[in-house]
Design a protein around this motif. Sequence first.
Motif, short mmCIF file in Angstrom:
data_model
loop_
_atom_site.label_atom_id
_atom_site.label_comp_id
_atom_site.label_asym_id
_atom_site.label_seq_id
_atom_site.Cartn_x
_atom_site.Cartn_y
_atom_site.Cartn_z
N ASN A 32 0.82 -1.22 0.00
CA ASN A 32 0.00 0.00 0.00
C ASN A 32 0.85 1.26 0.00
O ASN A 32 0.50 2.26 0.63
N LYS A 161 -2.99 -7.29 -6.35
CA LYS A 161 -2.67 -6.66 -5.08
C LYS A 161 -1.55 -5.63 -5.25
O LYS A 161 -1.39 -4.73 -4.43
N LYS A 191 -5.93 0.19 -1.99
CA LYS A 191 -5.11 -0.87 -1.40
C LYS A 191 -4.34 -1.69 -2.43
O LYS A 191 -4.08 -2.88 -2.23
#
Length: 379
Positions: A32, A161, A191
Amino acid sequence: MVSTLFSLKNLSFSYDGKKKAIEDINLDIYPNKKTVFVGSNGSGKSTIFLLLVGLLKPDQGKIFYKGEELKYDNTFLKSLRSEVSLVFQNPEHQIFCTTVEEDVAFGPLNLSLPREEVEKRVENALKITGLEDLRDAPISNLSFGQKKRVAIAGALAMEPKAIVLDEPTAGLDIEMVHELLELFEELVRDKISVILSTHDIETLWEWADDLVVLNKGKVLYTGDVQSFYLNQDKIMHQVGISPPLSFQLNFYLHERKKTKLLPFPRSYVELIEKLIPAGHKKTGQLTIVLVDKKTPQEISNLKVEHNKTGVVGSYARKLAKENLISVHHKFHAIENALLEIRNGNDFVLFSHSSLLDFINDRISSFEKFSKIKAKIKII
């Protein structure tokens, strides 16, 4: 709880078995965050990126993703690449299909997802990257910048991700660079970790959270950007990095006029405040319109007193392109908003609710820097 996204331990790699492309790399990359790699051509940036997604296997050392050591069997690599997307510097190296929509769907289809899920992912990726109107366009008809956006859309359709981008701003005009950086900011707020390489020092100063400096295959620095420019003159000289203009002007002001060195201005509006203080406490009002909370008709019917307007985010920019909202500033809108209200003028900022924290962070930073209290209204 996993504290790192990637950990590289004693990592070395050679393309020819002789000369090391990277040597004894020890590095942690955190989730992040906006992590930026800098270094001259041949310093090892692209090699590390290829190693992160398992396209290369190290000669020595280990790579850990979320605490788990990378394995090089098909099952592990398929799982890794479903979570970590790589975007090459040249989009031609990863665009395979004839139309935009087909290419964006290529990755999700290879995951054997249900058709409805593939369509949902493609639609979302096209929307985020502003390619909805080009979904049926032949790839061969696109500009270089549009092809870069197709490559990024394809990566985002994997719903990763983390996204790793090799020189994403190279060859783009200043407006498209700003649009991409704003997109990457949206991803981090959603995120998704963003890891990229760049030669753009001004971008690095304004935008990066963490910095990695490479030279001749070795890591010379990891840490925050301000500490690097303050304390690493020797490395800057060695790598050929010059401090950004705002950093230099701030330092010269301190040397010649004895202004406070800290805090350093991280945007041009903060630099202007330091060069020419407003000298008064009366400010204009900043009205933030959350376009995802209103219908296009409600937005067009809004009656708000203002001097100038701007947009932040891909969705608000799309509405502006469709002439559903009228804007003066399609880029650097937050900086222009702060400059206007600093001068006592009202400003309307169109954005998305997912970016509200980001906007508030920028406002808070300016308030601390200038000692000016902004008047904010959210509708």
